[in-house]
Design a protein around this motif. Structure first.
Motif, mmCIF file in Angstrom:
data_model
loop_
_atom_site.group_PDB
_atom_site.id
_atom_site.type_symbol
_atom_site.label_atom_id
_atom_site.label_comp_id
_atom_site.label_asym_id
_atom_site.label_seq_id
_atom_site.Cartn_x
_atom_site.Cartn_y
_atom_site.Cartn_z
ATOM 1 N N LYS A 139 34.122 -39.221 5.368
ATOM 2 C CA LYS A 139 33.256 -40.465 4.655
ATOM 3 C C LYS A 139 31.874 -39.577 4.788
ATOM 4 O O LYS A 139 31.701 -40.217 5.817
ATOM 5 N N THR A 140 31.275 -39.238 4.232
ATOM 6 C CA THR A 140 30.165 -39.490 4.640
ATOM 7 C C THR A 140 28.684 -39.531 3.071
ATOM 8 O O THR A 140 28.998 -39.652 2.100
ATOM 9 N N GLY A 141 27.535 -40.653 3.915
ATOM 10 C CA GLY A 141 25.985 -40.420 2.440
ATOM 11 C C GLY A 141 26.120 -42.425 3.722
ATOM 12 O O GLY A 141 27.242 -43.065 3.706
ATOM 13 N N ASN A 142 25.280 -42.589 2.089
ATOM 14 C CA ASN A 142 24.588 -43.799 2.900
ATOM 15 C C ASN A 142 25.990 -44.776 1.513
ATOM 16 O O ASN A 142 25.482 -44.706 0.113
ATOM 17 N N MET A 143 26.357 -45.658 1.618
ATOM 18 C CA MET A 143 27.789 -46.031 0.550
ATOM 19 C C MET A 143 27.593 -47.163 0.195
ATOM 20 O O MET A 143 27.857 -47.862 -0.476
ATOM 21 N N LEU A 144 26.395 -47.736 0.845
ATOM 22 C CA LEU A 144 25.461 -49.115 -0.428
ATOM 23 C C LEU A 144 24.890 -48.119 -1.938
ATOM 24 O O LEU A 144 24.252 -48.936 -2.390
ATOM 25 N N VAL B 214 41.193 -35.992 2.051
ATOM 26 C CA VAL B 214 40.980 -37.213 0.567
ATOM 27 C C VAL B 214 38.807 -37.096 1.587
ATOM 28 O O VAL B 214 38.772 -37.594 2.658
ATOM 29 N N ASP B 215 38.031 -36.581 1.014
ATOM 30 C CA ASP B 215 37.515 -36.662 1.053
ATOM 31 C C ASP B 215 36.375 -37.462 0.047
ATOM 32 O O ASP B 215 35.935 -37.205 -1.008
ATOM 33 N N LEU B 216 35.253 -38.926 0.830
ATOM 34 C CA LEU B 216 33.981 -38.941 0.113
ATOM 35 C C LEU B 216 32.829 -38.876 0.417
ATOM 36 O O LEU B 216 32.473 -38.729 1.920
ATOM 37 N N GLN B 217 32.281 -38.858 -0.747
ATOM 38 C CA GLN B 217 30.955 -37.790 -0.168
ATOM 39 C C GLN B 217 29.809 -38.328 -1.281
ATOM 40 O O GLN B 217 29.613 -38.708 -2.110
ATOM 41 N N VAL B 218 28.714 -39.324 -0.343
ATOM 42 C CA VAL B 218 27.276 -40.203 -1.507
ATOM 43 C C VAL B 218 26.003 -39.249 -1.372
ATOM 44 O O VAL B 218 25.847 -39.348 0.403
ATOM 45 N N THR B 219 25.674 -38.647 -2.093
ATOM 46 C CA THR B 219 24.478 -38.142 -1.877
ATOM 47 C C THR B 219 23.599 -39.055 -2.951
ATOM 48 O O THR B 219 23.999 -40.199 -3.339
ATOM 49 N N GLU B 220 22.218 -38.514 -3.116
ATOM 50 C CA GLU B 220 21.291 -40.124 -3.642
ATOM 51 C C GLU B 220 21.418 -39.898 -5.041
ATOM 52 O O GLU B 220 21.202 -40.345 -5.636
#
Length: 363
Positions: A260-265, A297-303
């Protein structure tokens, strides 16, 4: 998608095929001008029915033309098959039986003509039943389509309500934390600060000692109040990416590489719900339909988006249809403005992309 032929296509084919039979009879029996005019008039009526929905009384025009040409040509007897067919097509088959009287005319070819009329009657009746069934099917299809649209609207309303409840709960929690800090921690810290300021002006050692003790007590209460507030804020259930991590850890059938990458909030609670179901559904499909030994499993969070991809290294038989579980997830993803794509090349791959709420970034 299969394309069904319209029953009216076969109705028009029969009409023009009947005209072709009349032309054939004209060629082999009699090539008179009267016969040709009658066939031409019947062809005009058939063409009008092909292009426009003529009223039921228009069959009288065909019948009258045929009756007028009875004395001069045998084609008129065969031409009566057209009004017989049209009346049967309009569910007026009993009236069409009146034209069977044509077989009793002395100059008519009665044996062949009876069977010719009979086939027109049955073709018309069969076409009428087929068209009626088609209308029933269309009505049922329209009703099912309306039900699907209504169900989709209700789902969207539920999702919007869920999102609104989440935002309200978030605001209420912020208010509760602010109130806790103000009512307890703020008062004690303010009192301790005032006590320290007063300590500088007190000359009596006993009073000074009491003041220091008061400051110590207030700081201890503040510390305890802060600790309790933080403890109450700490969730006792899994939230956000922790839910996905827990699913991965408890899945024992295949090795899973979770990243996982990015700001999960940035991801709201109801979107985590969709990502959770998406991961569970895909892992279930891996267990049931794939011989994979490893899942990534790849979780990516961007703006702007949150993207969850699940891919295995198994061999899956390519199919043209998607299961009901993935179809439901695709609908839910679309209702959130996102998408869910599936690929069966180089293993089974599911990618779910959901946009991040702009208003959430501004809070």
């Amino acid at each position: 998608m299969k394309v069904f032929k319209e029953p009216m296509l076969y109705v028009n084919i029969w009409r023009f095929l009947n005209i072709a039979v009349l032309i054939h009879l004209w060629i082999i029996l009699e090539t008179t001008i009267n016969s040709f005019i009658l066939i031409l008039l019947l062809l005009i009526m058939t063409s009008l029915r092909w292009r426009f929905p003529l009223p039921i009384w228009s069959v009288l025009v065909d019948a009258i033309m045929c009756l007028l040409f009875f004395p001069s040509t045998v084609i008129g007897y065969y031409g009566l098959a057209l009004p017989i067919f049209e009346l049967s097509l309009k569910k007026k088959g009993l009236f069409s039986l009146l034209f069977f009287a044509g077989v009793f005319f002395p100059s008519s070819p009665s044996n062949l003509l009876f069977w010719y009329y009979l086939q027109a009657f049955f073709f018309g009746t069969f076409s009428s039943i087929t068209l009626e069934n088609q209308e029933i099917y269309k009505l049922e299809a329209d009703e099912q389509r309306r039900d699907r649209y209504e169900l989709e609207r209700i789902k969207n309303n539920l999702l919007e309500a869920n999102q609104s409840v989440y935002q309200q709960a978030e605001i209420m929690e912020r208010y509760r934390i602010s109130r806790e800090l103000h009512d307890h921690l703020g008062h004690d810290l303010t009192g301790a600060s005032l006590a320290l300021q007063a300590y500088e002006w007190i000359e009596d050692p006993k009073e000074a000692q009491k003041l220091i003790q008061e400051v110590r007590n207030r700081l201890e209460r503040s510390t305890k109040s802060l600790r309790d507030t933080v403890h109450n804020m700490t969730p006792i259930t899994l939230i956000g990416a922790e839910i996905l991590e827990n699913i991965v850890q408890n899945y024992q059938l295949v090795d899973i590489d979770f990243h996982k990458t990015g700001n999960m909030l940035l991801v709201s609670a109801h979107k985590w719900g969709l990502l959770e179901v998406c991961l569970k559904e895909t892992l279930t499909n891996v267990s049931r339909h794939s011989n994979a030994t490893k899942v990534k499993v790849d979780l990516q969070v961007t703006e702007s988006i949150v993207r969850l991809s699940i891919q295995d290294n198994g061999i899956v038989k390519e199919t043209s249809h998607t299961g009901s579980g993935l179809r439901g997830l695709r609908i839910r993803a679309r209702s959130m403005g996102g998408s869910l794509s599936i690929s069966q090349k180089d293993g089974f791959l599911v990618v779910c992309v959901i946009p991040i709420d702009k208003e959430r970034l501004n809070t």
